[in-house]
Design a protein around this motif. Structure first.
Motif, PDB file in Angstrom:
ATOM      1  N   VAL A 198       0.841  -1.018   0.056  1.00  0.00           N
ATOM      2  CA  VAL A 198      -0.014   0.080  -0.085  1.00  0.00           C
ATOM      3  C   VAL A 198       1.036   1.164  -0.131  1.00  0.00           C
ATOM      4  O   VAL A 198       1.729   1.354   0.856  1.00  0.00           O
ATOM      5  CB  VAL A 198      -0.853   0.010   1.211  1.00  0.00           C
ATOM      6  N   LYS A 217      -3.069   2.122  -3.691  1.00  0.00           N
ATOM      7  CA  LYS A 217      -2.817   3.458  -3.066  1.00  0.00           C
ATOM      8  C   LYS A 217      -4.027   3.781  -2.224  1.00  0.00           C
ATOM      9  O   LYS A 217      -5.106   4.236  -3.088  1.00  0.00           O
ATOM     10  CB  LYS A 217      -2.333   4.724  -3.678  1.00  0.00           C
ATOM     11  N   TYR A 218      -4.337   3.822  -1.161  1.00  0.00           N
ATOM     12  CA  TYR A 218      -5.441   4.153  -0.635  1.00  0.00           C
ATOM     13  C   TYR A 218      -4.934   5.192   0.615  1.00  0.00           C
ATOM     14  O   TYR A 218      -3.953   4.862   1.588  1.00  0.00           O
ATOM     15  CB  TYR A 218      -6.097   2.983   0.198  1.00  0.00           C
ATOM     16  N   VAL A 227      -1.669  -8.390   1.162  1.00  0.00           N
ATOM     17  CA  VAL A 227      -1.713  -6.994   1.356  1.00  0.00           C
ATOM     18  C   VAL A 227      -0.495  -6.422   2.422  1.00  0.00           C
ATOM     19  O   VAL A 227      -0.460  -6.942   3.725  1.00  0.00           O
ATOM     20  CB  VAL A 227      -2.963  -6.300   1.921  1.00  0.00           C
ATOM     21  N   GLU A 238       1.438  -3.639   4.345  1.00  0.00           N
ATOM     22  CA  GLU A 238       1.176  -2.259   5.110  1.00  0.00           C
ATOM     23  C   GLU A 238       2.249  -1.751   5.686  1.00  0.00           C
ATOM     24  O   GLU A 238       3.124  -2.648   6.300  1.00  0.00           O
ATOM     25  CB  GLU A 238       0.095  -2.297   5.765  1.00  0.00           C
ATOM     26  N   MET A 252      -9.972  -1.469   2.505  1.00  0.00           N
ATOM     27  CA  MET A 252      -9.371  -2.062   1.452  1.00  0.00           C
ATOM     28  C   MET A 252      -9.815  -3.422   1.214  1.00  0.00           C
ATOM     29  O   MET A 252      -9.955  -3.941   0.206  1.00  0.00           O
ATOM     30  CB  MET A 252      -7.716  -1.981   1.649  1.00  0.00           C
TER      31      MET A 252
END
Ligand code: 5GP
Ligand code: MG
Length: 174
Positions: free
Chosen positions: A42, A67-68, A97, A99, A111
């Motif tokens: 991310v 990208k959040y 995912v 992070e 997400m």
């Protein structure tokens, strides 16, 4: 050490970061033996961790950045925006995912909702840092590099108002 208007001091050394990354990489490599997971780091915060992690994995991987955003300055805005969403190719894949840090879990929760709608085969969450005391998510952080308290940290990809990402160590406000 100063980042913008604030004084920071070293909190986690380069050696400790390397050790945490090595431990996570070892577990992922064992769990995904014989498979080719799709890593979804991310942006922006996890680009440093992800680049070290991917080089320590002994399984083959593919990488698709997403990208959040939810943070501005030092506080979460409580609203998540997809600036680069999960790609359709997550369908049928073993997705991890990646992070930099899971704090309240609010961004990740959002997400994961988006990700699951695209029908991946499996989903796991990997975070270099985890703040269990502020966590309110309903998901599990499968791979944690290190748990920390409520302190605000910068460096090794993590920013304070977009600065400090290139620091080799992780720093905390003095
Ligand atoms: P959450 O939605 O879990 O509360 O927050 C997730 C995002 O907030 C992280 O991906 C990260 O970008 C940012 N964040 C949370 N805690 C910290 C922190 O201590 N330092 C920095 N630089 N960012 C943080
Ligand atoms: Mg982040």
């Amino acid at each position: 050490m100063k980042v913008r208007d604030k004084e920071f001091k070293v909190f986690i050394s380069e050696a400790e970061l390397a050790e945490a990354t090595r431990r996570v990489a070892e577990r992922i490599s064992a769990d995904y033996a014989g498979r080719v997971p799709l890593l979804c780091p991310v942006l922006t915060g996890s680009f440093v961790f992800a680049s070290d992690l991917v080089r320590r994995l002994t399984v083959e991987t593919e990488v698709a950045f997403v990208k959040y955003t939810s943070y501005e300055g030092m506080a979460s805005t409580g609203r998540v925006t997809a600036q680069l969403p999960f790609p359709a190719k997550v369908a049928g894949r073993d997705v991890i995912v990646v992070e930099d840090i899971v704090d309240t879990g609010f961004s990740m929760e959002y997400m994961l909702g988006e990700l699951r709608r695209l029908n991946p085969r499996s989903v796991r969450v990997c975070a270099l840092f985890f703040k269990p005391s502020s966590f309110g998510g309903s998901f599990k952080v499968d791979y944690v590099g290190r748990e920390i308290g409520n302190e605000f940290i910068v460096g090794y990809g993590l920013d304070y108002d977009q600065r400090g990402r290139g620091l080799k160590e992780v720093y905390v406000v003095e």
